[in-house]
Each structure stands twice: as structure tokens, then as C-alpha cells.
Design a protein around this motif. Structure first.
Motif, PDB file in Angstrom:
ATOM      1  N   HIS A 144       0.867  -1.176   0.000  1.00  0.00           N
ATOM      2  CA  HIS A 144       0.000   0.000   0.000  1.00  0.00           C
ATOM      3  C   HIS A 144       0.906   1.229   0.000  1.00  0.00           C
ATOM      4  O   HIS A 144       1.758   1.364   0.873  1.00  0.00           O
ATOM      5  CB  HIS A 144      -0.899   0.023   1.238  1.00  0.00           C
ATOM      6  CG  HIS A 144      -1.738  -1.205   1.369  1.00  0.00           C
ATOM      7  ND1 HIS A 144      -2.941  -1.352   0.736  1.00  0.00           N
ATOM      8  CD2 HIS A 144      -1.524  -2.358   2.041  1.00  0.00           C
ATOM      9  CE1 HIS A 144      -3.447  -2.530   1.018  1.00  0.00           C
ATOM     10  NE2 HIS A 144      -2.604  -3.168   1.811  1.00  0.00           N
ATOM     11  N   GLN A 158      -3.990   7.104  -2.043  1.00  0.00           N
ATOM     12  CA  GLN A 158      -3.307   5.826  -1.865  1.00  0.00           C
ATOM     13  C   GLN A 158      -3.462   4.974  -3.114  1.00  0.00           C
ATOM     14  O   GLN A 158      -4.457   5.062  -3.827  1.00  0.00           O
ATOM     15  CB  GLN A 158      -3.899   5.089  -0.658  1.00  0.00           C
ATOM     16  CG  GLN A 158      -3.171   3.818  -0.305  1.00  0.00           C
ATOM     17  CD  GLN A 158      -3.758   3.141   0.918  1.00  0.00           C
ATOM     18  OE1 GLN A 158      -4.934   2.811   0.936  1.00  0.00           O
ATOM     19  NE2 GLN A 158      -2.946   2.952   1.933  1.00  0.00           N
ATOM     20  N   GLY A 160      -1.612   0.949  -4.747  1.00  0.00           N
ATOM     21  CA  GLY A 160      -0.935  -0.251  -4.278  1.00  0.00           C
ATOM     22  C   GLY A 160      -0.570  -1.182  -5.397  1.00  0.00           C
ATOM     23  O   GLY A 160      -0.866  -0.931  -6.569  1.00  0.00           O
TER      24      GLY A 160
END
Length: 169
Positions: A144, A158, A160
């Protein structure tokens, strides 16, 4: 592919994705009637007078750049044993313009096994020990990546990546 070509392709891709999302939204959630499509007779086709097209493009590029998170990571890090260093290769590219933090969780257990502090643009972690000892085996995991404004540390977003961790002994 050159860095400029990659950036151009990323911008075009992001804009196409945005247009597709808007189109899906309107197709799924908005039902038009004949009255909804009444166009204003005063509307003029084109760009407002006095608007610099290049400046408008730069403004839009800044918005895209702020919301895109660039990083790289080894998708198959290997550790000799549960307490040794492994080749994580987590990078915050110099042209990213954001602070990054990385954390790795095991998919099956959702347990966090590694995390970083802030990584400045142009820095990387070549190898590191995991924060939790893992037994011999192969583990599906997720890295992440959280992005923060380089100057204010304001949270941006965010992203990932899926990885497979191998512990050999």
C-alpha cells in the motif's frame, strides 16, 4: 519509451479513464428525457476569448500530476529466512513530487509485516528486514503506497500493488 512519452501516455490514459467514468455514470444513473436536452441558444462553440490554450493544458496537467502517484517496487522480493533482509526495492521516483509511505500486508491475514516512514522524491529502499518474522514459504501480499504533499505533508491518496514474498528457509 522515453520519460516524456510515458508521461504523455499516462495523461491521455487518465483523461480517457475520467471520460469513461463520467459516461458510465450518466448511462447508469441518469435517464434523459427529451426536455433534458434543451440546449441554450446563447451558447457559443469554442474556448472563451482570452484563454491561453497552453496555459489551460498546463493547469490540467498540474491537476493530473497531483493526483497521479508514481512508485516502483519489487513484485517478488526474496528473503533468505524470516529475519534476514530482502530485496524490496521500493522507490519514490525523483519526478514524483510527493512524499510516499509504504506498508506491506499479507493478503490472507491482513497482517502488516512492513512499513516505512516518509520517502522523499528521488529516494529508495533497496533492502530491509520485515517488521514481522515470517516462516518459510510464499506469501501473496499487497504493498500500500500512501502519498502526501511534499511541503505540507497533506494526505493526497493511496495506491498499491500485488507482490509475492518468498521466505526461503
Amino acid at each position: 519509451m522515453s520519460g516524456k512519452s510515458k508521461k504523455t501516455a499516462a495523461v491521455v490514459g487518465a483523461l480517457l479513464l475520467l471520460l469513461a467514468a463520467v459516461a458510465v455514470y450518466f448511462c447508469v444513473f441518469h435517464k434523459y428525457t427529451k426536455d433534458d436536452l434543451a440546449y441554450d441558444d446563447n451558447a457559443i462553440t469554442g474556448i472563451l476569448p482570452g484563454i491561453d490554450i497552453d496555459e489551460r493544458r498546463k493547469e490540467l496537467q498540474k491537476i493530473v500530476d497531483r493526483n497521479m502517484i508514481a512508485f516502483s517496487v519489487n513484485t517478488s522480493p526474496v528473503f533468505l529466512n524470516g529475519t534476514s533482509k530482502g530485496n524490496l526495492l521500493i522507490e519514490n521516483p525523483g519526478n514524483n513530487g510527493k512524499l510516499l509511505k509504504a506498508s506491506i500486508t499479507i493478503d490472507e491475514t491482513k497482517e502488516e509485516v512492513y512499513s516505512t516512514k516518509y520517502l522523499k522524491p528521488g529516494t529508495y529502499i533497496e533492502s530491509a528486514k520485515l517488521d514481522k518474522v515470517l516462516k518459510e514459504g510464499t506469501y501473496n501480499a499487497t504493498v500500500h503506497i500512501s502519498a502526501y504533499d511534499e511541503y505540507t505533508a497533506e494526505y493526497i491518496g493511496q495506491t498499491g500493488a500485488q507482490i509475492v514474498i518468498t521466505v526461503q528457509n
